[in-house]
Write an enzyme that holds these catalytic residues in place. Structure first.
Site, PDB file in Angstrom:
ATOM      1  N   LYS A  18       0.796  -1.216   0.000  1.00  0.00           N
ATOM      2  CA  LYS A  18       0.000   0.000   0.000  1.00  0.00           C
ATOM      3  C   LYS A  18       0.836   1.276   0.000  1.00  0.00           C
ATOM      4  O   LYS A  18       0.391   2.311  -0.487  1.00  0.00           O
ATOM      5  CB  LYS A  18      -0.981   0.010   1.184  1.00  0.00           C
ATOM      6  CG  LYS A  18      -2.094  -1.016   1.034  1.00  0.00           C
ATOM      7  CD  LYS A  18      -3.323  -0.692   1.865  1.00  0.00           C
ATOM      8  CE  LYS A  18      -4.430  -1.683   1.545  1.00  0.00           C
ATOM      9  NZ  LYS A  18      -5.593  -1.576   2.407  1.00  0.00           N
TER      10      LYS A  18
ATOM     11  N   LYS B 138     -11.911  -4.367  -3.022  1.00  0.00           N
ATOM     12  CA  LYS B 138     -12.904  -3.290  -3.006  1.00  0.00           C
ATOM     13  C   LYS B 138     -12.442  -2.107  -3.833  1.00  0.00           C
ATOM     14  O   LYS B 138     -13.241  -1.356  -4.369  1.00  0.00           O
ATOM     15  CB  LYS B 138     -13.055  -2.768  -1.586  1.00  0.00           C
ATOM     16  CG  LYS B 138     -13.690  -3.715  -0.640  1.00  0.00           C
ATOM     17  CD  LYS B 138     -13.493  -3.124   0.748  1.00  0.00           C
ATOM     18  CE  LYS B 138     -14.146  -3.977   1.789  1.00  0.00           C
ATOM     19  NZ  LYS B 138     -13.666  -3.610   3.117  1.00  0.00           N
TER      20      LYS B 138
ATOM     21  N   LYS C 230      -6.100 -10.624  -5.921  1.00  0.00           N
ATOM     22  CA  LYS C 230      -7.311 -10.936  -5.157  1.00  0.00           C
ATOM     23  C   LYS C 230      -8.430  -9.954  -5.488  1.00  0.00           C
ATOM     24  O   LYS C 230      -8.174  -8.799  -5.857  1.00  0.00           O
ATOM     25  CB  LYS C 230      -7.017 -10.960  -3.655  1.00  0.00           C
ATOM     26  CG  LYS C 230      -6.849  -9.605  -3.004  1.00  0.00           C
ATOM     27  CD  LYS C 230      -6.969  -9.713  -1.490  1.00  0.00           C
ATOM     28  CE  LYS C 230      -7.153  -8.312  -0.912  1.00  0.00           C
ATOM     29  NZ  LYS C 230      -7.626  -8.252   0.428  1.00  0.00           N
TER      30      LYS C 230
HETATM   31  P1  ATP Z   1      -9.642  -4.842  -0.232  1.00  0.00           P
HETATM   32  O1  ATP Z   1      -8.223  -5.222  -0.402  1.00  0.00           O
HETATM   33  O2  ATP Z   1     -10.571  -5.607  -1.094  1.00  0.00           O
HETATM   34  O3  ATP Z   1      -9.901  -3.361  -0.247  1.00  0.00           O
HETATM   35  P2  ATP Z   1      -9.494  -5.549   2.541  1.00  0.00           P
HETATM   36  O4  ATP Z   1      -8.683  -6.802   2.630  1.00  0.00           O
HETATM   37  O5  ATP Z   1      -8.882  -4.288   2.928  1.00  0.00           O
HETATM   38  O6  ATP Z   1     -10.151  -5.420   1.139  1.00  0.00           O
HETATM   39  P3  ATP Z   1     -11.455  -5.744   4.679  1.00  0.00           P
HETATM   40  O7  ATP Z   1     -12.731  -5.056   4.649  1.00  0.00           O
HETATM   41  O8  ATP Z   1     -10.551  -5.324   5.718  1.00  0.00           O
HETATM   42  O9  ATP Z   1     -10.882  -5.777   3.232  1.00  0.00           O
HETATM   43  O10 ATP Z   1     -11.677  -7.290   4.723  1.00  0.00           O
HETATM   44  C1  ATP Z   1     -12.675  -7.944   5.407  1.00  0.00           C
HETATM   45  C2  ATP Z   1     -12.381  -9.419   5.393  1.00  0.00           C
HETATM   46  O11 ATP Z   1     -12.498  -9.934   4.067  1.00  0.00           O
HETATM   47  C3  ATP Z   1     -10.978  -9.806   5.853  1.00  0.00           C
HETATM   48  O12 ATP Z   1     -11.062 -10.915   6.714  1.00  0.00           O
HETATM   49  C4  ATP Z   1     -10.243 -10.159   4.588  1.00  0.00           C
HETATM   50  O13 ATP Z   1      -9.252 -11.119   4.798  1.00  0.00           O
HETATM   51  C5  ATP Z   1     -11.363 -10.713   3.740  1.00  0.00           C
HETATM   52  N1  ATP Z   1     -11.102 -10.560   2.310  1.00  0.00           N
HETATM   53  C6  ATP Z   1     -10.854  -9.421   1.634  1.00  0.00           C
HETATM   54  N2  ATP Z   1     -10.687  -9.648   0.319  1.00  0.00           N
HETATM   55  C7  ATP Z   1     -10.839 -10.994   0.160  1.00  0.00           C
HETATM   56  C8  ATP Z   1     -10.788 -11.877  -0.966  1.00  0.00           C
HETATM   57  N3  ATP Z   1     -10.578 -11.435  -2.177  1.00  0.00           N
HETATM   58  N4  ATP Z   1     -10.994 -13.195  -0.756  1.00  0.00           N
HETATM   59  C9  ATP Z   1     -11.229 -13.665   0.484  1.00  0.00           C
HETATM   60  N5  ATP Z   1     -11.304 -12.898   1.577  1.00  0.00           N
HETATM   61  C10 ATP Z   1     -11.103 -11.588   1.445  1.00  0.00           C
END
Ligand code: ATP
Ligand code: LTN
Length: 327
Positions: free
Chosen positions: A110, A194, A191
């Site tokens: 990041k 969001k 992956k």
């Molecule tokens: P992003 O990278 O998509 O912005 P993040 O990892 O910051 O998302 P959080 O809202 O903190 O998202 O994640 C909530 C939960 O969802 C966490 O337990 C994270 O591990 C899980 N998660 C996020 N993206 C994925 C994915 N692509 N597949 C499986 N689990 C996920």
């Protein structure tokens, strides 16, 4: 067992969040005491529009309820409504090494070496450790991308316990294995996220049927034409198989058998139906709750109950560290 987990209110909660995290939250409530948090303090580690942040926070809370988390059995609350998170985070920061934080892959990704990355992005895993340790959590269900953060949390807890006596419960991560990591539909090597620019790279829990259809029909596959699991050679199809399995409850070999000899078109069309069936009831329940008094009351009640536990932990922490004189 006490279970704790959190989701960031950064918008676009997608099926990766659902399959990797929220679905486990629902299962775990049957036999455990669960504390589920909307971690808004984590969301300001990157620039966030204040009005949008509050909307996103309420969206996630409504989604928690819509996927089936019972607010009577569990505690659902917003992180910044309980001051113990920020308070404990400071104490833990004084027991975390800068070297450890520099090794966190999420920070490296990041910040990309940017000197003006906020310090909060660097110390983010410590705030996450505070979230977990504040509630004497035994189990933390998360996607496998959070493994490194959970390890750090355990290291900090053990270190503090060795130095100051039995202050913290050392938690365990609970990671989903197969299909825990849902990949982007347009790029199965990264992956599902969001924040990705292309909305067709993900399926958000609030997407309408047409958007779900479009995202799946345009998903990247390969030229082989056979529906089978092979993460190395067929990451796109493997990702779709995992999504199919998660939403239908069918095992992967069963799905492979069902689509033997038919092209991706049929497989994708039926996956659309499976996904639409799974997501429509969640969307309906969300619409009912999102602007209701029930949501506000749930979060108020949740914050009060969370604060009760947090206060007791902070009192114990202060006693062990020799902090404060008020008693
Ligand atoms: P992003 O990278 O998509 O912005 P993040 O990892 O910051 O998302 P959080 O809202 O903190 O998202 O994640 C909530 C939960 O969802 C966490 O337990 C994270 O591990 C899980 N998660 C996020 N993206 C994925 C994915 N692509 N597949 C499986 N689990 C996920
Ligand atoms: N960093 C997590 C979100 C998060 C979390 C937590 C998860 C913040 N605090 C405590 C479990 C427990 C992520 O998924 N990006």
């Amino acid at each position: 067992m006490r279970v704790f987990s959190g989701v960031q209110p950064t918008g676009n909660i997608h099926i990766g969040n659902y399959i990797g995290a929220l679905r486990q939250f629902v299962e775990l409530q049957e036999e455990n005491e669960c504390v589920y948090c909307i971690v808004d303090l984590h969301a300001i580690t990157v620039p966030a529009d204040p009005a949008l942040l509050r909307e996103n926070t309420l969206d996630v809370a409504a989604l928690y309820l819509a996927v089936g988390i019972d607010p009577k059995k569990n505690i659902i609350f917003v992180q910044s409504d309980v001051s113990g998170h920020a308070e404990l985070s400071w104490v833990l920061m004084c027991n975390t090494y800068t070297g450890e934080l520099s090794r966190m892959t999420q920070f490296k990704e990041k910040s990309r070496g940017n000197e003006s990355a906020p310090a909060g992005l660097f110390t983010y895993p410590v705030l996450m450790a505070a979230d977990i340790l504040l509630y004497d959590s035994d189990v933390v269900p998360v996607g496998s991308d959070q493994k490194q953060h959970i390890e750090l949390c355990r290291d900090i807890a053990i270190r503090v316990n060795n130095k100051y006596g039995d202050v913290f419960v050392v938690p365990e991560g609970r990671f989903l294995k197969d299909g825990a990591r849902v990949m982007a539909l347009d790029d199965p090597l990264s992956k599902m996220s969001k924040s990705a620019e292309n909305p067709l790279s993900r399926i958000s829990l609030l997407d309408d049927d047409e958007k779900i259809r479009k995202s799946i029909m345009r998903a990247t596959t390969d030229s082989e034409g056979s529906v089978r699991l092979d993460y190395e050679k067929k990451p796109g199809v493997s990702n779709l198989l995992n999504i199919y399995s998660a939403f239908s409850g069918c095992a992967i070999p069963e799905i492979e058998e069902k689509y033997r000899g038919v092209g991706y078109g049929v497989f994708k069309t039926e996956l659309v139906a499976v996904a639409v069936d799974a997501l429509a009831p969640i969307r309906k329940r969300y619409e009912e709750i999102r602007h209701s008094g029930e949501l506000a009351a749930t979060l108020r009640d949740g914050a009060e109950r969370a604060d009760g536990i947090a206060w007791r932990t902070m009192t114990r922490v202060k006693r062990h560290f020799g902090l404060g004189v008020k008693g």
